[in-house]
Design a protein around this motif. Sequence first.
Motif, PDB file in Angstrom:
ATOM      1  N   GLU A 163       0.799  -1.224   0.000  1.00  0.00           N
ATOM      2  CA  GLU A 163       0.000   0.000   0.000  1.00  0.00           C
ATOM      3  C   GLU A 163       0.835   1.279   0.000  1.00  0.00           C
ATOM      4  N   LEU A 164       2.038   1.239   0.591  1.00  0.00           N
ATOM      5  CA  LEU A 164       2.843   2.453   0.723  1.00  0.00           C
ATOM      6  C   LEU A 164       4.200   2.354   0.034  1.00  0.00           C
ATOM      7  N   GLY A 165       4.540   1.176  -0.460  1.00  0.00           N
ATOM      8  CA  GLY A 165       5.846   0.987  -1.080  1.00  0.00           C
ATOM      9  C   GLY A 165       6.982   0.938  -0.081  1.00  0.00           C
ATOM     10  N   LEU A 166       6.678   0.642   1.188  1.00  0.00           N
ATOM     11  CA  LEU A 166       7.687   0.592   2.240  1.00  0.00           C
ATOM     12  C   LEU A 166       7.777  -0.818   2.805  1.00  0.00           C
ATOM     13  N   ARG A 167       8.943  -1.434   2.697  1.00  0.00           N
ATOM     14  CA  ARG A 167       9.172  -2.700   3.380  1.00  0.00           C
ATOM     15  C   ARG A 167       9.796  -2.398   4.737  1.00  0.00           C
ATOM     16  N   LEU A 168       9.090  -2.734   5.794  1.00  0.00           N
ATOM     17  CA  LEU A 168       9.628  -2.524   7.131  1.00  0.00           C
ATOM     18  C   LEU A 168      10.886  -3.360   7.307  1.00  0.00           C
ATOM     19  N   SER A 169      11.760  -2.947   8.215  1.00  0.00           N
ATOM     20  CA  SER A 169      12.987  -3.709   8.444  1.00  0.00           C
ATOM     21  C   SER A 169      13.378  -3.653   9.908  1.00  0.00           C
ATOM     22  N   MET A 170      14.060  -4.696  10.326  1.00  0.00           N
ATOM     23  CA  MET A 170      14.525  -4.829  11.703  1.00  0.00           C
ATOM     24  C   MET A 170      15.803  -5.646  11.694  1.00  0.00           C
ATOM     25  N   LEU A 171      16.604  -5.482  12.737  1.00  0.00           N
ATOM     26  CA  LEU A 171      17.857  -6.216  12.888  1.00  0.00           C
ATOM     27  C   LEU A 171      17.721  -7.164  14.071  1.00  0.00           C
TER      28      LEU A 171
END
Length: 354
Positions: A163-171
């Motif tokens: 929907e927003l073109g953002l892939r969330l990320s975490m380490l």
Amino acid sequence: MSVNLAIDNHFMTPFSRPYLYLLFLLLGSAGSASAQFVSAGPLQPRQLAIVINDDEPNSVEVGDYYRKRRNIPPENVVHVRIPGKPRSLSPERFAQLKSHIDAALGPQVQAVLMIWTAPYAVECNSLTGAYTLGFDPAQCAKTCAAGRPSAYFNSGTRRPFSELGLRLSMLLPTESVQQAKALIDRGVASGFRVVPASAYYLTTSETSRNSRAQFFPQAGKIAARKLTTKRLASDALENVHDIIIYQTGMAQVAKLETLGFVPGALADHLTSLGGDLLGEGQMSSLRWLEAGATASYGSVSEPCNYWQKFPNPAVLLKHYVQGDSAIEAYWKSVAWPTQGLFIGEPLAAPYRAR
């Protein structure tokens, strides 16, 4: 930490005290047992990709453990090579890494978990900020300048990439394989049942680090979630063992060894360099995970104390108790996340619908 207490009216309006009062009425504050919740539906394993550094044995071992524990589809596992464990990547090296990861992902993937401790920065950007939002060189010209707004801040979307073109990320840090596996186990355990717990919000003697205290939820109870919210004027908690959220502002947080965190707990401190995981100047956000939290956050370069660059307590609590996963709730709570590093087990969701 440099002091900057400027509050942008665009961000202040939705979080005025009347809004917080309304929020906690909706969440069943003050002991209400009849609050109605609409679960956001947390991120699913099939929507998460994991990235393993084949040049780091701990990453390989922990990555394999995570894949099995969370039943990550084989097509969602990406292998990269980053020799030498650099703390920071150049923008050019980062662009190559991101391109390699993105090329391996299908459209169903909404979030990415990178399984290593370092690298965790791209110049002054955090690795997670640069991956999700794109590298921002302008922030590095003046790290204390206002940050780039995130379209995901306080969002109701369940599919950020679609929907927003953002892939969330975490380490997911891997300095200790044993501790990393225990962290993963806590995240998995958080999904079994709702347990009585408390969210603690501390206003401390380090006044410049209290910029988000205005957003601390009022003391009360969310009965439908067996959750108590507590506001304290103190520099540290001691000998409490029911923590689901702990948010404070200190360069060094004392007495962590006396605390007990429930599975799925979130904890962070507003300070300049908590996200400099292997740095020695201030307390690393790794200390929260070592103490028993399941996810945390910290900035990798001097952000000044804009509250927008740190997890907003009201927004974080709202989305977490409504059923979001740790990665979703944490990302939704930060208005300007370019310098902020998200770490931990992303799929922890203690309040998901059962």
